[in-house]
Design an enzyme around this catalytic site. Sequence first.
Site, PDB file in Angstrom:
ATOM      1  N   GLY A   1       0.817  -1.214   0.000  1.00 37.39           N
ATOM      2  CA  GLY A   1       0.000   0.000   0.000  1.00 37.39           C
ATOM      3  C   GLY A   1       0.849   1.262   0.000  1.00 37.39           C
ATOM      4  CG  ASP A   2       0.343   4.034   2.190  1.00 34.86           C
ATOM      5  OD1 ASP A   2      -0.794   4.431   1.871  1.00 34.86           O
ATOM      6  OD2 ASP A   2       0.633   3.626   3.331  1.00 34.86           O
TER       7      ASP A   2
ATOM      8  CE  LYS B   1      -3.089   1.868  -3.654  1.00 31.94           C
ATOM      9  NZ  LYS B   1      -1.989   1.899  -2.682  1.00 31.94           N
TER      10      LYS B   1
ATOM     11  N   GLY C   1      -5.808   5.890   1.707  1.00 36.49           N
ATOM     12  CA  GLY C   1      -5.489   7.308   1.740  1.00 36.49           C
ATOM     13  C   GLY C   1      -4.653   7.604   0.522  1.00 36.49           C
ATOM     14  CG  HIS C   2      -5.598   6.589  -2.847  1.00 36.88           C
ATOM     15  ND1 HIS C   2      -6.381   5.924  -3.741  1.00 36.88           N
ATOM     16  CD2 HIS C   2      -5.124   5.629  -2.012  1.00 36.88           C
ATOM     17  CE1 HIS C   2      -6.393   4.631  -3.455  1.00 36.88           C
ATOM     18  NE2 HIS C   2      -5.650   4.430  -2.393  1.00 36.88           N
ATOM     19  CB  THR C   3      -1.468  12.149  -0.898  1.00 34.97           C
ATOM     20  OG1 THR C   3      -1.829  11.709   0.406  1.00 34.97           O
ATOM     21  CG2 THR C   3      -1.132  13.625  -0.857  1.00 34.97           C
TER      22      THR C   3
ATOM     23  CD  GLN D   1      -6.957  -0.991   1.116  1.00 34.72           C
ATOM     24  OE1 GLN D   1      -7.754  -1.568   0.399  1.00 34.72           O
ATOM     25  NE2 GLN D   1      -7.219   0.181   1.635  1.00 34.72           N
TER      26      GLN D   1
ATOM     27  CG  ASP E   1      11.440  12.055  -5.797  1.00 38.76           C
ATOM     28  OD1 ASP E   1      10.721  11.112  -6.190  1.00 38.76           O
ATOM     29  OD2 ASP E   1      11.094  12.821  -4.874  1.00 38.76           O
TER      30      ASP E   1
HETATM   31  P1  GDP Z   1      -1.415   5.611  -2.353  1.00 38.99           P
HETATM   32  O1  GDP Z   1      -2.154   5.216  -1.137  1.00 38.99           O
HETATM   33  O2  GDP Z   1      -0.842   4.443  -3.095  1.00 38.99           O
HETATM   34  O3  GDP Z   1      -2.189   6.524  -3.264  1.00 38.99           O
HETATM   35  O4  GDP Z   1      -0.158   6.446  -1.849  1.00 38.99           O
HETATM   36  P2  GDP Z   1      -0.196   7.618  -0.743  1.00 38.99           P
HETATM   37  O5  GDP Z   1      -0.843   8.798  -1.358  1.00 38.99           O
HETATM   38  O6  GDP Z   1      -0.729   7.109   0.544  1.00 38.99           O
HETATM   39  O7  GDP Z   1       1.353   7.843  -0.514  1.00 38.99           O
HETATM   40  C1  GDP Z   1       2.203   8.240  -1.530  1.00 38.99           C
HETATM   41  C2  GDP Z   1       2.804   9.620  -1.164  1.00 38.99           C
HETATM   42  O8  GDP Z   1       3.923   9.874  -1.977  1.00 38.99           O
HETATM   43  C3  GDP Z   1       1.843  10.767  -1.418  1.00 38.99           C
HETATM   44  O9  GDP Z   1       2.072  11.762  -0.449  1.00 38.99           O
HETATM   45  C4  GDP Z   1       2.257  11.293  -2.798  1.00 38.99           C
HETATM   46  O10 GDP Z   1       2.018  12.680  -2.963  1.00 38.99           O
HETATM   47  C5  GDP Z   1       3.726  11.032  -2.772  1.00 38.99           C
HETATM   48  N1  GDP Z   1       4.314  10.686  -4.069  1.00 38.99           N
HETATM   49  C6  GDP Z   1       3.778   9.943  -5.074  1.00 38.99           C
HETATM   50  N2  GDP Z   1       4.690   9.773  -6.055  1.00 38.99           N
HETATM   51  C7  GDP Z   1       5.809  10.408  -5.656  1.00 38.99           C
HETATM   52  C8  GDP Z   1       7.126  10.559  -6.209  1.00 38.99           C
HETATM   53  O11 GDP Z   1       7.447  10.056  -7.279  1.00 38.99           O
HETATM   54  N3  GDP Z   1       8.037  11.263  -5.470  1.00 38.99           N
HETATM   55  C9  GDP Z   1       7.731  11.811  -4.271  1.00 38.99           C
HETATM   56  N4  GDP Z   1       8.692  12.466  -3.622  1.00 38.99           N
HETATM   57  N5  GDP Z   1       6.515  11.689  -3.707  1.00 38.99           N
HETATM   58  C10 GDP Z   1       5.584  10.996  -4.389  1.00 38.99           C
HETATM   59  P1  IMO Z   2      -3.769   2.757   0.508  1.00 38.11           P
HETATM   60  O1  IMO Z   2      -4.911   2.594  -0.460  1.00 38.11           O
HETATM   61  C1  IMO Z   2      -1.299   1.042   3.660  1.00 38.11           C
HETATM   62  C2  IMO Z   2      -3.245  -1.737   6.414  1.00 38.11           C
HETATM   63  C3  IMO Z   2      -3.420  -1.313   7.861  1.00 38.11           C
HETATM   64  C4  IMO Z   2      -3.329  -2.667   8.538  1.00 38.11           C
HETATM   65  C5  IMO Z   2      -4.051  -3.588   7.561  1.00 38.11           C
HETATM   66  C6  IMO Z   2      -5.498  -3.859   7.908  1.00 38.11           C
HETATM   67  O2  IMO Z   2      -3.592   4.157   0.968  1.00 38.11           O
HETATM   68  O3  IMO Z   2      -2.538   2.136  -0.047  1.00 38.11           O
HETATM   69  P2  IMO Z   2      -7.725  -2.417   7.714  1.00 38.11           P
HETATM   70  O4  IMO Z   2      -8.108  -1.115   8.352  1.00 38.11           O
HETATM   71  O5  IMO Z   2      -7.757  -2.402   6.224  1.00 38.11           O
HETATM   72  O6  IMO Z   2      -8.478  -3.585   8.282  1.00 38.11           O
HETATM   73  O7  IMO Z   2      -6.191  -2.647   8.159  1.00 38.11           O
HETATM   74  O8  IMO Z   2      -3.977  -2.956   6.298  1.00 38.11           O
HETATM   75  N1  IMO Z   2      -3.811  -0.799   5.423  1.00 38.11           N
HETATM   76  C7  IMO Z   2      -3.063  -0.012   4.630  1.00 38.11           C
HETATM   77  N2  IMO Z   2      -1.743   0.183   4.591  1.00 38.11           N
HETATM   78  N3  IMO Z   2      -2.096   1.668   2.773  1.00 38.11           N
HETATM   79  C8  IMO Z   2      -3.423   1.467   2.775  1.00 38.11           C
HETATM   80  O9  IMO Z   2      -4.255   1.958   1.823  1.00 38.11           O
HETATM   81  C9  IMO Z   2      -3.981   0.623   3.765  1.00 38.11           C
HETATM   82  N4  IMO Z   2      -5.237   0.223   4.080  1.00 38.11           N
HETATM   83  C10 IMO Z   2      -5.116  -0.656   5.079  1.00 38.11           C
HETATM   84  O10 IMO Z   2      -2.405  -0.449   8.264  1.00 38.11           O
HETATM   85  O11 IMO Z   2      -1.991  -3.081   8.603  1.00 38.11           O
HETATM   86 MG    MG Z   3      -2.146   5.571   0.922  1.00 34.49          MG
END
Ligand code: GDP
Ligand code: IMO
Ligand code: MG
Length: 427
Positions: free
Chosen positions: A12-13, A16, A40-42, A223, A332
Site C-alpha cells: 500500500g501507499d 496509486k 489514503g490517496h494523496t 491497498q 527522487d
Molecule cells: P497511495 O495510497 O498508493 O495513493 O499512496 P499515498 O498517497 O498514501 O502515498 C504516496 C505519497 O507519496 C503521497 O504523499 C504522494 O504525494 C507522494 N508521491 C507519489 N509519487 C511520488 C514521487 O514520485 N516522489 C515523491 N517524492 N513523492 C511521491
Molecule cells: P492505501 O490505499 C497502507 C493496512 C493497515 C493494517 C491492515 C489492515 O492508501 O494504499 P484495515 O483497516 O484495512 O483492516 O487494516 O492494512 N492498510 C493499509 N496500509 N495503505 C493502505 O491503503 C492501507 N489500508 C489498510 O495499516 O496493517
Molecule cells: Mg495511501
Amino acid sequence: MPAVVLIGAQWGDEGKGKITDYLAEKAEYVVRYQGGNNAGHTVKVDEQEFKLHLIPSGILYPGKTCIIGNGVVVDPAVLLEELSYLAARNIDTSGLRISANAHLIMPYHKRLDAVEEDRRGEHKIGTTKRGIGPAYMDKASRSGIRMISLLDGAEFKEKLAQNLEEKNYLLERVYEAEGFDLEAVYAEYMGYAERISHLITDTSLLINEAILAKRDVLFEGAQGTLLDVDHGTYPFVTSSHPTAGGACMGAGVGPTRIDQVIGVCKAYTTRVGEGPFPTELDDEMGEEIRKSGAEFGTTTGRPRRCGWFDAVILRYAARVNGLSSVALTKLDVLDNLDTVKICTGYKYQGETITEFPHSLKYLSQCQPIYEELPGWKQDTSSARTFDQLPDNAKNYVRRLEELTGVKASIVAIGPKRDQTIPVIDIF
Ligand code: GDP
Ligand code: IMO
Ligand code: MG
C-alpha cells in the site's frame, strides 16, 4: 482504447493516487473496486494537495465518470465529508456514481473494529479502525446492508434491527462496550440516504457499456498485493482483494475485458501496521528514507516502516496480478544516497530462496540478500524523459526491471503531475 487495472504491488501507499490522477487525464472512467476509507490517496495538483479516501482519484479532472464499485465498503458519513471537502475546493463531483450492491459501513463496524483490535493485544493487526474488516465479515456472512437498502426505508430498518440484535449483544455482553440505538442509527442513515440516493445505480452496467463503446476505463486499486486477504501476509492484511482479480469481482466486469495491469511500486518499500517485512530498516537509513519520502500515513498519520526495494515481492506481485508493466514511484527519494540496495532473494536456514514464501512463519525468518548499486547523488525531480535521468538512476531502474521481469511504463520523480516520466504509452 483499453481497460486498465492499476494495483499496489507492495504493502500500500505506493503512489496509486498520483498515478491514477496522471492516467485520468486520458481515461474517461475511473473505478474504485475494493477497500473503503482505510485507503489514503494523496494527489498534488499544482500547489494544492488533495487527500482522498473513498472517491476515485480521477475526480480531480473535470468531466470524468468516477465510480465506487460493488466491491467497495462505503461509510456514507465519510463519503459526504469527502464530497464537501471537494466542493469547497471547487472540484466538480457530478460524475460520481455508486454501486447499489456496495456494502455500507455501519457505526457498529467501526466500534467492533476497535474493540477487536484491543482484544488481540500483542497480536493486533494494526488496522485503520475504519470498520473495514467487520463490514466485509458481514458481507461474507450475508448479514451486511447494501447501498440499495438506503433506497427503501422500511427494508433498511428491518435489516438494521436484525443486525443490532446481534451486534449489541456482542458489543455489550462480550466486549463490555456501548451498543447502538435503532432509531438513532436509522435516522442518521436516512439522513445520508436523502443526500446520496441519486448517486446509487447499476455501476457494472455503466462500466461494461463504457468498455463496449471503447472508452478508456481505469480501475484504481486501494491497498496493495501484500495486503490482499488471499495473497498477502495473512493475517496481517486487509479484508478485501487489492490484487488485479479483485477489479473484476469488485466492479462487475469479466477478465476478458481487461487489457492491462499496472503495478504501482515505490523505488523502496514501506508498510504501515503489523506483520513481517524482510527488508525493513530499523536504523538511520530507515529514518532517512522516512524523512525524505515523507512516509507518514495519509489515513492514520502513523509513521510508515521503511526498507530497501524487495525484488522477491515484486516478482510475486507480477505473478499474482499478471502485471503488464510497473509504475515506479518516488525514485527522487533516493537521490542523496551514496549507494542503494536491492533485495534479490532471501536466506532461510542457510538456503537461498527466490520465490515469496507462502508461510508467514517462514517469511518472518527470512534474511534479505542484497545487491548494492552506486547512488546517483543528483536531483532527479526535474527530469521529464527517461534519458534525462542520471546514468546510475537509469541503471537502478533497468536492474529492477531485470530482477522483477517487468518493464517500467512510468517513472515518478516527485508528487506533482508533471513529475511523471512516461516510458511506455498506456492509453
Ligand atoms: P497511495 O495510497 O498508493 O495513493 O499512496 P499515498 O498517497 O498514501 O502515498 C504516496 C505519497 O507519496 C503521497 O504523499 C504522494 O504525494 C507522494 N508521491 C507519489 N509519487 C511520488 C514521487 O514520485 N516522489 C515523491 N517524492 N513523492 C511521491
Ligand atoms: P492505501 O490505499 C497502507 C493496512 C493497515 C493494517 C491492515 C489492515 O492508501 O494504499 P484495515 O483497516 O484495512 O483492516 O487494516 O492494512 N492498510 C493499509 N496500509 N495503505 C493502505 O491503503 C492501507 N489500508 C489498510 O495499516 O496493517
Ligand atoms: Mg495511501
